[in-house]
Design a protein around this motif. Structure first.
Motif, PDB file in Angstrom:
ATOM      1  N   ASP B  12       6.224   4.369  -4.666  1.00  0.00           N
ATOM      2  CA  ASP B  12       6.936   3.283  -3.984  1.00  0.00           C
ATOM      3  C   ASP B  12       8.436   3.593  -3.984  1.00  0.00           C
ATOM      4  O   ASP B  12       9.064   3.590  -5.040  1.00  0.00           O
ATOM      5  N   HIS B  14      10.735   1.900  -2.178  1.00  0.00           N
ATOM      6  CA  HIS B  14      11.516   0.746  -1.719  1.00  0.00           C
ATOM      7  C   HIS B  14      12.915   0.828  -2.295  1.00  0.00           C
ATOM      8  O   HIS B  14      13.087   1.026  -3.503  1.00  0.00           O
ATOM      9  N   ILE B  41       6.034   4.757   0.111  1.00  0.00           N
ATOM     10  CA  ILE B  41       6.573   3.598   0.835  1.00  0.00           C
ATOM     11  C   ILE B  41       8.062   3.846   1.026  1.00  0.00           C
ATOM     12  O   ILE B  41       8.802   4.062   0.056  1.00  0.00           O
ATOM     13  N   GLN B  66       2.765   3.920   9.052  1.00  0.00           N
ATOM     14  CA  GLN B  66       2.438   2.552   9.438  1.00  0.00           C
ATOM     15  C   GLN B  66       3.479   1.579   8.892  1.00  0.00           C
ATOM     16  O   GLN B  66       3.824   1.642   7.700  1.00  0.00           O
ATOM     17  N   GLN B  67       3.948   0.696   9.761  1.00  0.00           N
ATOM     18  CA  GLN B  67       4.933  -0.268   9.283  1.00  0.00           C
ATOM     19  C   GLN B  67       4.239  -1.428   8.565  1.00  0.00           C
ATOM     20  O   GLN B  67       3.217  -1.947   9.027  1.00  0.00           O
ATOM     21  N   CYS B  68       4.785  -1.815   7.430  1.00  0.00           N
ATOM     22  CA  CYS B  68       4.217  -2.917   6.641  1.00  0.00           C
ATOM     23  C   CYS B  68       4.843  -4.232   7.106  1.00  0.00           C
ATOM     24  O   CYS B  68       5.806  -4.242   7.883  1.00  0.00           O
ATOM     25  N   GLU B  69       4.318  -5.321   6.593  1.00  0.00           N
ATOM     26  CA  GLU B  69       4.795  -6.644   7.011  1.00  0.00           C
ATOM     27  C   GLU B  69       6.257  -6.870   6.678  1.00  0.00           C
ATOM     28  O   GLU B  69       6.994  -7.530   7.396  1.00  0.00           O
ATOM     29  N   ASP B  70       6.702  -6.314   5.564  1.00  0.00           N
ATOM     30  CA  ASP B  70       8.104  -6.519   5.159  1.00  0.00           C
ATOM     31  C   ASP B  70       9.061  -5.556   5.875  1.00  0.00           C
ATOM     32  O   ASP B  70      10.252  -5.515   5.575  1.00  0.00           O
ATOM     33  N   SER B  72       9.030  -2.280   5.761  1.00  0.00           N
ATOM     34  CA  SER B  72       9.010  -0.924   5.197  1.00  0.00           C
ATOM     35  C   SER B  72       7.842  -0.140   5.800  1.00  0.00           C
ATOM     36  O   SER B  72       7.038  -0.684   6.562  1.00  0.00           O
ATOM     37  N   TRP B  73       7.769   1.133   5.463  1.00  0.00           N
ATOM     38  CA  TRP B  73       6.769   2.019   6.068  1.00  0.00           C
ATOM     39  C   TRP B  73       5.891   2.674   5.013  1.00  0.00           C
ATOM     40  O   TRP B  73       6.384   3.107   3.966  1.00  0.00           O
ATOM     41  N   ALA B  74       4.619   2.745   5.320  1.00  0.00           N
ATOM     42  CA  ALA B  74       3.684   3.483   4.467  1.00  0.00           C
ATOM     43  C   ALA B  74       3.420   4.831   5.146  1.00  0.00           C
ATOM     44  O   ALA B  74       3.008   4.870   6.300  1.00  0.00           O
TER      45      ALA B  74
END
Lengths: 269, 81
Positions: B12, B14, B41, B66-70, B72-74
């Motif tokens: 992660d 972030h 992430i 893939q973009q996450c809900e917040d 950020s990207w996975a």
């Protein structure tokens, strides 16, 4: 296997980012042992950059004290160090840059009797000495011990360097058979030297050491790189191992080390 | 890319900016074997704009981004062989 602290990851991030160094290369640097011969013009940048690079163990050998006339090019030393042992002065600067590395200051003069014992603990030797007898001694000892090294020399505006992998690439004696006659070549103290070219050549040698350790790129083996900084001309001359080389050839005639006359070291003011 | 891929490690990142996000990604990859999968992430913006390209230049494969809900990207990375 990878136990870098956060601080170390930050310190070495610009190495780790390089594809050809990376995490693995930085680990290799940390495990490597490099000996710098001479804490002078070439040894100064070498000592600083090797320490900065995180080379785990760095030996530095020199028997001189810092003189004010050194400071125009020997940037590991400062004005406050005048009169101090060069290796102690260098070790302090190296530890200040990077407390991670083990620095071994060796306040002695390399000679036929002690060189094998000193170099055997190192993976790579960076020769930054200021006289031909020692350059040949380093070559012969490294060839006999099978330890890779970088040769370097500077004078006036000129520099030259080559990297030697004993048993694989041309050695210094394949190219230059013996030291020039005493007094046929002036020394820096007679002829002068542009301070910055010590940095130019010493950092080329250091890059070779780091490349050898990490395996990155191609070394200056079988190649003499020379430059003339007055016109900033760089030249590479291809070299080959010589079958009749007196030290690394098929039938070596030099099988033990001897001290040549140390004429240059006698030149003290 | 099928979604049943086995992820061998996750990191992660972030709040980790360039270039340290790439450094940590390389450290995480160094601990994996060839062909193994790492998920990182990354923040939106410079991190997601830079890290995937740097990884490709080093020979790794980007399997999914893939973009996450917040926001950020996975990023799913297959380590080079």
């Amino acid at each position: 296997m990878i136990d870098f602290t956060t601080e170390q990851l930050n310190r070495y991030s610009r190495h780790i980012l390089l594809k050809d160094v990376g995490v693995e290369g930085q680990v290799k640097l940390g495990r490597a042992r490099v000996l710098v011969v001479g804490a002078g013009g070439l040894g100064s940048p070498a000592a600083l950059y090797l320490a900065a690079a995180g080379v785990g163990t760095i030996g530095i050998v020199d028997n001189d004290q810092v003189d004010i006339s050194n400071l125009q090019r020997q940037i590991v030393h400062g004005t406050k160090d005048i009169g101090r042992s060069k290796v102690e002065s260098a070790a302090e600067a190296m530890r200040a840059i990077n407390p991670d590395v083990e620095v071994r200051p060796l306040a002695t003069m390399l000679c036929a009797d002690n060189i094998m014992e000193i170099i055997k603990d190192y993976d790579f030797i960076l020769d930054g000495c200021d006289n031909f007898p020692t350059k040949f001694l380093v070559n012969d000892a490294c060839v006999m011990a099978g330890i890779p090294f970088s040769h370097g020399g500077i004078l006036r505006f000129d520099g030259q360097t080559m990297t030697v992998i004993p048993g694989e690439s041309a050695c210094y004696r394949c190219v230059f058979r013996q030291p020039p006659p005493p007094d046929s070549v002036p020394t820096c103290s007679q002829a002068g030297v542009l301070g910055a070219i010590a940095g130019m050549l010493g950092t080329i040698q250091t890059a070779e050491a780091l490349k050898y350790i990490t395996g990155a790129g191609r070394l200056l083996t079988d190649t003499l790189l020379s430059f003339d900084a007055s016109n900033m001309d760089f030249r590479k001359v291809a070299l080959r191992r010589q079958d009749d080389c007196p030290v690394c050839g098929a039938r070596p005639t030099i099988t033990e080390l001897t001290d040549a006359e140390q004429t240059v070291c006698a030149l003290k003011k | 890319m099928n979604s049943e891929v086995i992820i061998n490690a996750r990191k992660d990142l972030h709040g980790v900016s360039c270039p340290m996000n790439m450094v940590y990604t390389k450290v995480a990859l160094a601990e994996l074997g060839p062909g193994q999968i790492l998920e990182v992430i990354l923040d939106d913006g410079p991190p997601i704009n830079n890290v995937p390209g740097s990884l490709k230049r080093e020979g790794h494969e980007i399997l999914r981004q893939q973009q996450c809900e917040d926001g950020s990207w996975a990023l799913l990375i297959r380590k080079s062989d």
